[in-house]
Design an enzyme around this catalytic site. Structure first.
Site, PDB file in Angstrom:
ATOM      1  NE  ARG A 179      -2.320  -2.587   2.707  1.00  0.00           N
ATOM      2  CZ  ARG A 179      -2.609  -2.988   3.932  1.00  0.00           C
ATOM      3  NH1 ARG A 179      -3.483  -2.337   4.651  1.00  0.00           N
ATOM      4  NH2 ARG A 179      -2.024  -4.051   4.445  1.00  0.00           N
ATOM      5  CD  GLU A 225       5.772 -13.837  20.186  1.00  0.00           C
ATOM      6  OE1 GLU A 225       4.655 -13.675  19.685  1.00  0.00           O
ATOM      7  OE2 GLU A 225       5.968 -14.072  21.385  1.00  0.00           O
TER       8      GLU A 225
HETATM    9  O1  LIG Z   1       4.661  -2.116  11.293  1.00  0.00           O
HETATM   10  P1  LIG Z   1       4.598  -3.559  10.879  1.00  0.00           P
HETATM   11  O2  LIG Z   1       4.225  -4.478  12.007  1.00  0.00           O
HETATM   12  O3  LIG Z   1       5.853  -4.005  10.199  1.00  0.00           O
HETATM   13  O4  LIG Z   1       3.398  -3.721   9.855  1.00  0.00           O
HETATM   14  C1  LIG Z   1       3.106  -2.754   8.884  1.00  0.00           C
HETATM   15  C2  LIG Z   1       2.985  -3.376   7.541  1.00  0.00           C
HETATM   16  O5  LIG Z   1       1.888  -4.319   7.562  1.00  0.00           O
HETATM   17  C3  LIG Z   1       1.026  -4.036   6.465  1.00  0.00           C
HETATM   18  O6  LIG Z   1       1.430  -4.670   5.302  1.00  0.00           O
HETATM   19  P2  LIG Z   1       1.403  -6.253   5.179  1.00  0.00           P
HETATM   20  O7  LIG Z   1       2.699  -6.787   5.740  1.00  0.00           O
HETATM   21  O8  LIG Z   1       0.151  -6.764   5.757  1.00  0.00           O
HETATM   22  O9  LIG Z   1       1.471  -6.512   3.620  1.00  0.00           O
HETATM   23  P3  LIG Z   1       0.496  -6.038   2.434  1.00  0.00           P
HETATM   24  O10 LIG Z   1       0.615  -4.533   2.340  1.00  0.00           O
HETATM   25  O11 LIG Z   1       1.068  -6.721   1.236  1.00  0.00           O
HETATM   26  O12 LIG Z   1      -0.892  -6.491   2.758  1.00  0.00           O
HETATM   27  C4  LIG Z   1       1.173  -2.550   6.263  1.00  0.00           C
HETATM   28  O13 LIG Z   1       0.762  -2.134   4.974  1.00  0.00           O
HETATM   29  C5  LIG Z   1       2.635  -2.322   6.515  1.00  0.00           C
HETATM   30  O14 LIG Z   1       3.431  -2.477   5.352  1.00  0.00           O
HETATM   31  N1  LIG Z   2      -4.851  -3.727  11.698  1.00  0.00           N
HETATM   32  C1  LIG Z   2      -4.252  -3.605  10.500  1.00  0.00           C
HETATM   33  N2  LIG Z   2      -4.948  -3.132   9.446  1.00  0.00           N
HETATM   34  C2  LIG Z   2      -4.342  -3.017   8.236  1.00  0.00           C
HETATM   35  N3  LIG Z   2      -3.060  -3.347   8.011  1.00  0.00           N
HETATM   36  C3  LIG Z   2      -2.335  -3.826   9.045  1.00  0.00           C
HETATM   37  N4  LIG Z   2      -1.048  -4.232   9.141  1.00  0.00           N
HETATM   38  C4  LIG Z   2      -0.823  -4.630  10.400  1.00  0.00           C
HETATM   39  N5  LIG Z   2      -1.924  -4.498  11.153  1.00  0.00           N
HETATM   40  C5  LIG Z   2      -2.889  -3.984  10.327  1.00  0.00           C
END
Ligand SMILES: O=P(O)(O)OC[C@H]1O[C@H](OP(=O)(O)OP(=O)(O)O)[C@H](O)[C@@H]1O
Ligand SMILES: Nc1ncnc2[nH]cnc12
Length: 274
Positions: free
Chosen positions: A161, A198
């Site tokens: 995103r 974790e």
């Molecule tokens: O701060 P963190 O714990 O590292 O998590 C944040 C990340 O998690 C989500 O992406 P996700 O890893 O779900 O991948 P996606 O955007 O492909 O759905 C979000 O868009 C961030 O990139």
């Molecule tokens: N609650 C949440 N909603 C969307 N993206 C995420 N990535 C990690 N936690 C999330």
């Protein structure tokens, strides 16, 4: 699912005194992750945006989601200014603090879907913001107001995103856009940075030669949860001599304390969601 014990704490929203549930579970790339230290803090104040070593202007807005919805309910949002406005009309036209109606609209355009992709996760769905042309434009404008004169030559967007919000910022400030991707997605030679979860590890990658030592970068993503992804992106860029000026996210989940994982690197967020 039983092994992922959900720690629940009652807390009271200062705004409406409605008890809320706090969970120590979040998700990462579609998987439930349990935090080492469950969140049981009673939160009665609104979280602020960056305070440490910020090279650019001070905190602007935060918004707080009011109550955890039941299935099928939409979330209500409370938006709060954290600095008093100034009165001059000239300042009003320049100072984004006075435009917090934009933040309220942005906040309320983000849909929260309970139990997606797994039970216990409150998914922050930014696709509904993208449907609201004003909210989407306001989001980009707020970032542009902050970064347009900061001599940034690289906007690094994190998959997936960060690829939505990063490119319009890059184009408008005259910076190049560099995708930071999940493993094995980039076709050229890459450098990788691993980060710990974790249970196990994860990785992000960037093309070799995409950035040069001495460049100034902004790292963009939609959301910071534990901060592991942003911290890895910062390390990756710094390894090749890039100066990371700041990280910018639309949403912060402050209970996960991701900001702490960024060290002294400033983080700018528009919406804080509890
Ligand atoms: O701060 P963190 O714990 O590292 O998590 C944040 C990340 O998690 C989500 O992406 P996700 O890893 O779900 O991948 P996606 O955007 O492909 O759905 C979000 O868009 C961030 O990139
Ligand atoms: N609650 C949440 N909603 C969307 N993206 C995420 N990535 C990690 N936690 C999330």
């Amino acid at each position: 699912m039983e092994s992922l014990t959900q720690k629940v704490a009652l807390k009271f929203s200062k705004a409406n005194f409605v008890p809320e549930k706090v969970t120590n579970r979040y998700f990462h790339r579609g998987n439930l992750v349990k935090l080492k230290s469950p969140t049981t803090t009673t939160i009665t104040t609104i979280t602020t945006t960056p305070t440490r070593n910020t090279p650019v202007s001070p905190p602007i807005f935060v918004s707080k989601r009011a109550a955890v919805p039941r299935a099928g309910e939409e979330t209500e949002l409370k938006t709060t200014r954290i600095r008093d406005p100034v009165s001059s009309a000239d300042m009003a036209s320049k100072d984004p603090i006075l435009k917090d109606d934009r933040i309220a609209r942005i906040s309320s355009s983000i849909r929260v879907i309970p139990d997606f992709p797994k039970p216990g996760i409150m998914f922050q769905d930014i696709t509904t913001l993208l449907l609201d042309t004003k909210a989407f434009k306001d989001t980009i404008d707020l970032f542009l107001e902050r970064y347009k004169d900061k001599n940034i030559s690289v906007v690094a967007g994190i998959e997936a995103r960060g690829f939505i919000f990063g490119p319009p910022i890059a184009l408008a400030i005259g910076a190049k856009f560099v995708p930071m991707r999940k493993p094995k997605k980039l076709p050229g030679e890459v450098i990788s940075e691993e980060y710990s979860l974790e249970y196990g590890t994860d990785k992000i990658e960037m093309h070799v030669g995409a950035v040069q030592a001495g460049e100034r970068a902004l790292v963009v993503d939609d959301l910071i949860a534990t901060g592991g992804t942003l911290a890895a992106a910062i390390r990756l860029l710094e390894r090749v001599g890039v100066e990371v000026v700041e990280c910018a996210c639309l949403i912060e989940l402050p209970e996960l304390k991701g900001r702490d994982r960024l060290g002294d690197k400033p983080l700018f967020v528009l919406v804080s969601s509890t």
